[in-house]
Design a protein around this motif. Structure first.
Motif, short mmCIF file in Angstrom:
data_model
loop_
_atom_site.label_atom_id
_atom_site.label_comp_id
_atom_site.label_asym_id
_atom_site.label_seq_id
_atom_site.Cartn_x
_atom_site.Cartn_y
_atom_site.Cartn_z
N VAL A 2 -0.02 -4.33 4.09
CA VAL A 2 -1.29 -4.69 4.72
C VAL A 2 -1.38 -6.21 4.73
O VAL A 2 -1.31 -6.85 3.67
N PRO A 52 4.27 -0.77 8.98
CA PRO A 52 4.47 0.58 8.41
C PRO A 52 5.84 0.75 7.77
O PRO A 52 6.84 0.18 8.22
N GLU A 56 3.72 0.61 2.93
CA GLU A 56 3.05 -0.08 4.04
C GLU A 56 2.63 -1.45 3.54
O GLU A 56 2.20 -1.60 2.40
N SER A 115 0.85 -1.19 0.00
CA SER A 115 0.00 0.00 0.00
C SER A 115 0.89 1.24 0.00
O SER A 115 1.86 1.31 0.77
N ARG A 132 -4.11 0.93 -0.37
CA ARG A 132 -5.00 -0.21 -0.16
C ARG A 132 -5.54 -0.13 1.26
O ARG A 132 -4.79 0.03 2.21
N SER A 133 -6.82 -0.30 1.39
CA SER A 133 -7.43 -0.27 2.71
C SER A 133 -7.33 -1.62 3.39
O SER A 133 -7.17 -2.66 2.73
N ASP A 134 -7.44 -1.63 4.71
CA ASP A 134 -7.50 -2.88 5.45
C ASP A 134 -8.65 -3.74 4.96
O ASP A 134 -8.52 -4.95 4.79
N CYS A 141 0.17 -8.20 -4.36
CA CYS A 141 -0.15 -9.03 -3.19
C CYS A 141 0.59 -10.35 -3.31
O CYS A 141 0.93 -10.80 -4.40
N ARG A 200 -1.13 -3.68 9.74
CA ARG A 200 -0.24 -3.02 8.80
C ARG A 200 1.19 -3.01 9.36
O ARG A 200 1.40 -2.79 10.55
#
Length: 740
Positions: free
Chosen positions: A509, A621, A507, A462, A469-471, A493, A619
């Motif tokens: 995820v 970081p 980040e 992300s 990208r969201s959780d 991914c 996440r």
């Protein structure tokens, strides 16, 4: 009866999860990057009367793959007895219940009947160690190369066609310079023509395929094979391209093979065997050291265990072949769990007795993988493709008969331990090649006691702005994968056994979804778990509940080079008495590996409408260095006396082991106090069709008149799963060279 096995997912929950992100793929169907696949369960290390097991091939395969009488039936199966030789005709069946048209029951003969009494001594090929023909003996022991080639393979192929479950052959090799390895060469086995074969209606079966390559490897490289007949006149020759071969002083010209079988020279022969696979069968071979801590460290004067440098040498010689280890051994119901114990191994008068490495298992797993920062993490810290596997190592039920639900030795393949492997079949059937490809990929996890049967483990990059990208988006990917029993195929991914390439500052995820199936598992015991009773938890042994999932992270610093001080090193002895990582040489540890996160019922969520599925997302970081993450989980909370420490790490299993060597180190400590109303006598066969046993069984160890947690009950009380890792390669940091 409900078992902790596959259950129908709730379609509405999938739709709800997927609404968070458009992923452009239907459930269970991969995009153009990957062939569609499913996680399929199997076992590749077990024994029949072809070597030192107690049952015929037919009985073992039926027990392991049947989904009716033994409902744990595996999806794929590799029959793999010891190399060397044996004198029993394992193609014969015990009775009519396992007879088939091609292999009927023969009155007065069974799987313990000798080759001499069935096919006749004259039909046994090859030579004894002194060079004399075996067929000159009255009761010869047949070399495994012949039994694999001429007898076992036809049975495996026939049963595959008859039952529809891919069953092929491997060998638990007796390893030169070491102990044992689960290996296979699948070339020729279960050809596609088998899909349409007409099976015979009477005795005899002529196979369409063959196990010639596996047989030749066994002749050439198994320590237990001292035959010099070159395959009974087949002209086998064991040279390896680019090696010394006939110029090697250990080369036997008559046998056309190396004869160095112990110590360092034996290890060098073993490496040659891997090179042979890489040269002639690079995609059709695997070589996975078995219960590798059991025989102690490497013995320079014999054939015992494996140090970390030997694993590196094997992986260097064949990274697509030597790609992992069975650090969760079978024999999980033994008096010494896994048959690991203190003071187990005699290295001779000069070196004395040595413990199994780690002294025992730790939560049923060997110390090389169970110890965070240990040998497995050392190998992963190099960026090697080195994967974790489990096995049954089935031989027998110890004090009980074949069909008894109790055991003081082994669990059946699939009954307790199983490997869940991503098998990419597309629209085709499972075949040996797709199964071996799945093992090699590292896209797999191992679980005991049906603690979990689905694991989706996804890491995605992300970035700020357009690349965010969201959780919820990544959690939806993992939820879909878990509920459809497949994986993900999305740019940016990665999943187990894969490498995610990212820019510095990304980040990561991470989403984890596991299924803790409801209902009961395959344990025959319904009374409360004695280990959990110590901390006030009343949970039936046959209805375990996942307590927590650990995320373990380590840094990748690159390959270690042979000859450097950090390449080789022996795990210290007397580990139970002093489990101090400061004692472990730099070569065998990765001190960057640590427990990164723990999830439990207070921190995970469940899928709406289906609480079996536990979802976790977090996440990492601003990554700046290459690294990996892996998972483990258990039914035991942290701080269970004699089972887990305050951080939830497994403790030594010595406290539930009954042998004298174990008791000399630590007393048995966990009482089993439930009396029950249905506790059968030891001498009476008790089968799965009978009610569950509701009190502490009579075969448990007794201390001062008190039954103690031990044998199979100890195994059912202490359950774990392990995933293989996801690697994260950060640009301008260390290249994860060994993983795609």
């Amino acid at each position: 009866m409900m078992f902790k096995t596959k259950m129908t997912p709730v379609a509405s929950a999938v739709a709800m999860a997927l609404s968070a992100v458009a992923i452009g793929m239907a459930p269970g169907v991969a995009s153009a990057g990957k062939t569609a696949g499913t996680y399929m369960s199997g076992d590749f290390h077990n024994h029949s009367t072809c070597s030192d097991g107690s049952t015929s091939m037919q009985t073992k395969i039926k027990k392991s793959t049947d989904k009716v009488e033994t409902p744990w039936g595996l999806d794929w199966f590799v029959q793999a007895g010891h190399g060397g030789n044996g004198n029993r005709n394992c193609t014969l069946v015990e009775d009519e219940t396992v007879a088939t048209p091609a292999y009927p029951f023969i009155e007065g003969k069974g799987p313990n009947t000798t080759w001499a009494d069935t096919i006749g001594a004259a039909a046994v090929k090859g030579n004894a160690a002194n060079g004399t023909p075996l067929n000159a003996q009255a009761n010869p022991r047949m070399w495994r190369w012949q039994s694999v080639q001429e007898f076992q393979y036809p049975v495996a192929e026939y049963l595959t066609a008859l039952k529809g479950v891919p069953t092929f052959l491997g060998v638990e090799s007796v390893v030169s310079g070491h102990e044992h390895t689960s290996m296979g060469v699948i070339t020729g086995q279960l050809p596609t023509a088998l899909d349409n074969v007409a099976l015979p209606s009477g005795p005899g079966y002529t196979p369409l395929g063959n196990a010639n390559a596996l047989s030749q490897w066994t002749y050439c490289f198994d320590r237990g094979d001292t035959d010099n007949s070159r395959g009974g006149g087949q002209g086998w020759e064991c040279s390896v391209p680019g090696s010394m071969n006939a110029a090697d002083p250990n080369w036997n010209a008559t046998a056309a093979k190396l004869t160095n079988n112990s110590g360092l020279n034996g290890h060098l022969k073993t490496v040659e065997g891997i090179k042979w696979m890489a040269a002639y069968h690079p995609n059709a071979s695997y070589y996975v050291p078995a219960h590798l801590e059991r025989a102690g460290p490497f013995n320079p004067n014999g054939s015992n265990g494996f140090n970390v440098e030997h694993l590196r040498n094997m992986n260097n010689a064949g990274p697509m072949i030597a790609f992992g280890f069975e650090s969760q051994p079978g024999h999980g119901a033994s008096s010494d769990r896994g048959e690991y114990r203190p003071n187990r191994n005699n290295f001779g008068s000069a070196l004395g007795r040595r413990d199994s490495v780690g002294g025992t298992t730790w939560g049923g797993t060997g110390v090389y993988a169970a110890q965070i920062g240990g040998v497995w993490d050392a190998l992963l810290g190099e960026g090697r493709n080195w994967w974790f596997f489990a096995s049954s190592d089935w031989h027998n039920r110890g004090d009980f008969g074949t069909h008894d639900v109790r055991t003081t030795q082994d669990y059946w393949p699939g009954e307790y331990q199983r490997d869940y492997v991503m098998v990419r079949t597309g629209a085709d059937k499972m075949r040996p090649q797709t199964i071996v490809d799945g093992l090699r990929s590292g896209n797999s996890f191992a679980a005991s006691g049906q603690l979990v049967d689905r694991v989706a483990f996804v890491a995605c990059a992300s970035y700020k702005g357009f690349g965010f990208r969201s959780d919820a988006a990544v959690e939806a990917l993992a939820t879909n994968a878990a509920m459809t029993n497949t994986d993900t195929d999305v740019a940016g991914c990665a999943t187990m056994g894969e490498k995610l390439k990212v820019r510095p500052g990304a980040e990561i995820v991470v989403a984890i979804v596991v299924r803790d199936p409801s209902g009961i598992n395959f344990s025959p015991y319904s009374f409360a778990n004695p280990s959990l009773a110590q901390v006030g938890i009343n949970q039936p042994l046959n209805a375990p509940v996942l307590d927590h999932v650990d995320v373990i992270r380590g840094m990748v610093t690159g390959y270690k080079q042979p000859g450097n001080p950090d390449y080789a090193g022996e795990w210290p002895d007397k580990w139970i008495q002093n489990p101090d990582m400061a004692r472990v040489p730099a070569a065998a540890k990765n001190m960057t590996a640590a427990l990164y996160k723990t999830f439990n019922e207070s921190t995970w969520a469940t899928v709406s409408g289906n609480p079996e599925y536990k979802t976790m997302v977090f996440r990492i970081p601003a990554v700046s260095a290459s690294q990996y993450i892996r998972l483990r989980g258990t039914n035991l909370p942290a701080g269970v006396p004699f089972e887990t420490d305050a951080s939830g790490n497994p403790l030594a299993d010595v406290y539930t082991n009954d042998s004298a060597d174990n008791r000399a180190v630590a007393p048995m400590t966990i009482p089993c106090t439930v009396t029950g109303s249905n506790v059968p006598a030891n001498g009476v066969t008790y089968t799965a069709s009978q009610p569950k046993i509701d009190g502490c069984p009579n075969h448990l160890a007794v201390v001062d008149g008190q039954k103690m947690l031990s044998y199979d009950v100890a195994g059912w009380a202490d359950l774990w799963f392990y995933s293989n890792p996801i690697f994260i390669e950060v640009a301008r940091s260390t290249t994860v060279a060994g993983v795609k």
